[in-house]
Design an enzyme around this catalytic site. Sequence first.
Site, short mmCIF file in Angstrom:
data_model
loop_
_atom_site.label_atom_id
_atom_site.label_comp_id
_atom_site.label_asym_id
_atom_site.label_seq_id
_atom_site.Cartn_x
_atom_site.Cartn_y
_atom_site.Cartn_z
N LYS A 8 0.84 -1.20 0.00
CA LYS A 8 0.00 0.00 0.00
C LYS A 8 0.87 1.24 0.00
O LYS A 8 2.05 1.23 0.40
CB LYS A 8 -0.94 0.03 1.21
CG LYS A 8 -0.25 0.17 2.58
CD LYS A 8 0.04 1.61 2.99
CE LYS A 8 0.75 1.69 4.34
NZ LYS A 8 1.31 3.03 4.63
N ASP A 132 -2.71 -1.51 10.32
CA ASP A 132 -2.89 -1.53 8.87
C ASP A 132 -3.56 -2.81 8.37
O ASP A 132 -3.96 -2.88 7.20
CB ASP A 132 -1.53 -1.39 8.17
CG ASP A 132 -0.94 0.00 8.28
OD1 ASP A 132 -1.68 0.93 8.66
OD2 ASP A 132 0.26 0.16 8.00
#
Length: 285
Positions: A8, A132
């Site tokens: 990401k 996350d």
Amino acid sequence: MKETAYGKINLGLSVLGKRSDGYHQVDMIMQSISLADSITFVPAETFGVETDNPQLPCDGSNLMVKAAWAFAERTGQPVPYRLICIKRIFLAAGLAGGSTDAAAVLRGLNALSGCPLEQEELETLGAALGSDIPFCIRGGTQRARGRGEEMTVLPPAPRLDLVLVKPRDLGVSTAWVYGEIDRVDRRETADIDRVERAIRQGSREALLESMANDLEQVTLARYPRLQALAGELSRLGAEKVMMSGSGPTLFGIFPDRERAAGAGAELQENHLDIQIELAHTVQEE
């Protein structure tokens, strides 16, 4: 069975202050990218983890191991698999490499066990392991609040072609960066509402204009080498250069893949001491 674990980047990251639990209140937009690890689940009598990266420990400190044991404890299901992880995401780089591997383990074990947990339950289980991980379970384009675990799914962001760069010998402590951001007087704060509006409008130009990361004020100031690399990406044609998470990975956004490839090749010729990967944004499967 194989799971793809996408990395990401942050399209926007705002740090709003410290919470009573010691974490920081954040508001950020996270985006999956094509740079990914793969995890293969091989039936085995006993659970274990293997990887092709000797720098990655495979003991109880590894988030893949923690995720497997958390799944087993939550569901009562055994985990008779050997996990083989092929690492492509840079280590300790602000790209959620450990978190996305853990998310892939949770998704894979859930599928192999007949899906005893709904996706929301997987995200809750993941949130207890790392901030996350809930994002990585679903992927795509999402806004994260709280300490990063309160997710809102957004429409797909416009495609971005990227060059990712990270000095091989540079590690940045996330705890140190967040501690230092509290000491910055009159610091600029990213406008995450503006980033979200650009995404909802589907405007690539507005997105590039609105993207910002509060933590750059700390990390780039501490490491002039990163500032120099950011300048080089801009010189090679990047329309926007940003840092992902707390760093140290930088990404340059280019008009198309061809120009990204040209810039990456030139950087590779000039720097033997940095990791370089081409990537692009991807959406949830």
